[in-house]
Design an enzyme around this catalytic site. Structure first.
Site, PDB file in Angstrom:
ATOM      1  N   THR A 145      48.352   8.084  81.784  1.00  0.00           N
ATOM      2  CA  THR A 145      49.319   8.787  80.942  1.00  0.00           C
ATOM      3  C   THR A 145      49.340  10.277  81.281  1.00  0.00           C
ATOM      4  O   THR A 145      48.295  10.918  81.345  1.00  0.00           O
ATOM      5  CB  THR A 145      48.931   8.621  79.462  1.00  0.00           C
ATOM      6  N   GLU A 146      50.541  10.805  81.529  1.00  0.00           N
ATOM      7  CA  GLU A 146      50.740  12.232  81.821  1.00  0.00           C
ATOM      8  C   GLU A 146      49.929  12.711  83.029  1.00  0.00           C
ATOM      9  O   GLU A 146      49.597  13.884  83.140  1.00  0.00           O
ATOM     10  CB  GLU A 146      50.389  13.103  80.594  1.00  0.00           C
ATOM     11  N   LEU A 147      49.592  11.805  83.932  1.00  0.00           N
ATOM     12  CA  LEU A 147      48.786  12.103  85.125  1.00  0.00           C
ATOM     13  C   LEU A 147      47.412  12.682  84.772  1.00  0.00           C
ATOM     14  O   LEU A 147      46.809  13.413  85.572  1.00  0.00           O
ATOM     15  CB  LEU A 147      49.523  13.065  86.072  1.00  0.00           C
ATOM     16  N   SER A 346      51.628   9.279  73.493  1.00  0.00           N
ATOM     17  CA  SER A 346      51.299  10.700  73.640  1.00  0.00           C
ATOM     18  C   SER A 346      52.401  11.631  73.141  1.00  0.00           C
ATOM     19  O   SER A 346      52.140  12.772  72.756  1.00  0.00           O
ATOM     20  CB  SER A 346      50.993  11.014  75.108  1.00  0.00           C
TER      21      SER A 346
END
Length: 453
Positions: A145-147, A346
């Site tokens: 998630t989100e790198l 997120s």
């Protein structure tokens, strides 16, 4: 020969409706169905569907030389199956070309990797199974998630059997090094790392149609010329971006689809190839290892997790949410587990960010709320009702020690059941074997008796 690795992220959260304090205990449905339907349908028809058609044409025109990867969150897949089922069909058609790779991520697009390993592991497994069911591929490369990435996360990802991981080419991690190489994790050396080239990715995502940009207009031959002019030793240029770039962030009128269609032609002219992340990690060798002690991400100037966990509001909501994680995993209530997934996304924490200037403007652009405090209040009202429902199943009278004991007992029972099932299977096979031998003996005894008669 230089290689371009294209990767697109597809994610949309289940947005919450306006949920008041007086709704707690009275209303257990939290979502803005009209808004969710309108947004995912609009983006799919402006971006996802025409982009899929464009990529399919690019693959056919290049005779399979153009390749691309996708990471689609489980939350987004659920919405697309409900509101835009034709997108799933078009993605399956892309998958059949053999030029598309699907990556794994957390099913709920959650921040579980920063707090709860058990939840993180379960979500990754659930997402991989969803991808395999829909598109017939078992992901070998992971995209968090989100790198978000760190040495600790690398060890967890490697333990789950992934061969590679993609993340941000953060300057404070790389220093003088270039993101245009394949690296490996210093904490888990077998895990290979592909790092985003932020400058070139953002040239397409954010600057493509910006008239004030010094390089405007960006054409396919110019873009490929930049890549060709890079040092010969640089192996792979990772272009990671949101899929909404094609048609939504950069509208059709900007020429973004024509720009994409021209890329394979100029790539072939300049001796540049395309690979998926899986091909890169299987065909190239890492040039060095990277150590990342504190989590990094793609977001904001800091490239850390402060976009989601940078203030007291976000941390209070985060801690309160995961305080009931073990209890939710114990229950069998389908609706409760579904809400648990949707509330972990997120985006809810991103809306609570209180940053200013350029970073703050980006957060405000994506938020459906007027302020971070409104986002926090709405989310905490929903979370309060959710926790009441969880405690109805597992009251506060059960303390953590008793709960852990109960969880251990359940897990042990599950293990014992698996052992007994295996033993039963072996016993059945032995029984069948004994019957076959007895039958054969009986037939052998009958034949001499028949001859004598």
């Amino acid at each position: 020969m230089k290689t371009i690795c294209f990767y697109f992220q597809i994610h949309q959260p289940f947005r919450l409706k306006r949920y008041r304090f007086f709704d707690i205990g009275n209303d257990h449905y939290y979502y803005d169905d009209y808004n969710n339907d309108e947004i995912i349908t609009r983006i799919a028809h402006r971006s996802y569907l025409p982009a899929n058609q464009t990529l399919l044409e690019m693959i056919k025109a290049s005779k399979g030389k153009f390749k691309v990867a996708f990471s689609i969150s489980g939350i987004a897949l659920e919405q697309l199956e409900i509101y835009v089922p034709e997108f799933i069909d078009s993605m399956k058609e892309l998958a059949k070309t053999g030029c598309v790779e699907f990556l794994s991520e957390t099913y709920a697009h959650s921040l579980a990797s920063l707090h709860d390993f058990n939840e993180f592991s379960l979500q990754v497994k659930e997402h991989s199974e969803k991808i395999e069911t829909l598109f017939g591929q078992r992901p070998q490369v992971f995209r968090n998630t989100e790198l978000i990435y760190s040495d600790e996360i690398a060890c967890m990802v490697a333990d789950m059997g992934f061969k590679g991981c993609i993340t941000e080419g953060a300057k404070h991690i790389l220093g003088w090094k270039s993101p245009n190489y394949l690296y490996c994790s210093s904490a888990a050396p077998k895990l290979k790392l592909l790092l985003k080239n932020s400058k070139l990715s953002d040239d397409i995502t954010f600057r493509f149609s910006n008239y004030e940009w010094s390089e405007y207009p960006l054409t396919a031959d110019k873009f490929m010329g930049w890549i060709k002019s890079m040092p010969e030793t640089e192996q792979v240029i990772n272009l990671f971006m949101n899929y909404e770039t094609l048609g939504e962030l950069q509208p059709r009128e900007s020429g973004i689809f024509e720009f994409m269609k021209a890329l394979p032609y100029f790539a072939e002219q300049m001796g540049i190839s395309f690979m998926t992340p899986g091909e890169v990690i299987s065909k190239m060798k890492p040039v060095d290892s990277l150590s990342v002690n504190h989590p990094i991400s793609w977001a904001d100037e800091e490239r850390d997790t402060s976009a989601w966990l940078g203030n007291l509001l976000q941390n209070e909501a985060f801690e309160k949410l995961y305080s009931v994680g073990e209890r939710v995993r114990l229950c069998d209530d389908r609706r409760l587990k579904q809400d648990w997934n949707y509330l972990q996304t997120s985006d809810h924490f991103y809306y609570m960010c209180t940053k200013y200037l350029a970073d703050g403007a980006i957060h405000s652009h994506y938020s459906p709320y007027d302020s971070a405090y409104e986002a926090f209040t709405n989310y905490m009202n929903v979370l309060s009702d959710f926790i009441v429902r969880v405690k109805e199943q597992y009251p506060d009278t059960i303390d953590n020690e008793e709960l852990n004991s109960l969880i251990t007992t359940i897990r042990n029972q599950a293990s014992e059941i698996d052992v007994l099932k295996r033993e039963l299977k072996i016993a059945k096979e032995e029984r069948q074997s004994q019957r076959a031998v007895a039958k054969k003996k009986a037939e052998t005894t009958r034949k001499p008796a028949a001859k004598k008669a």
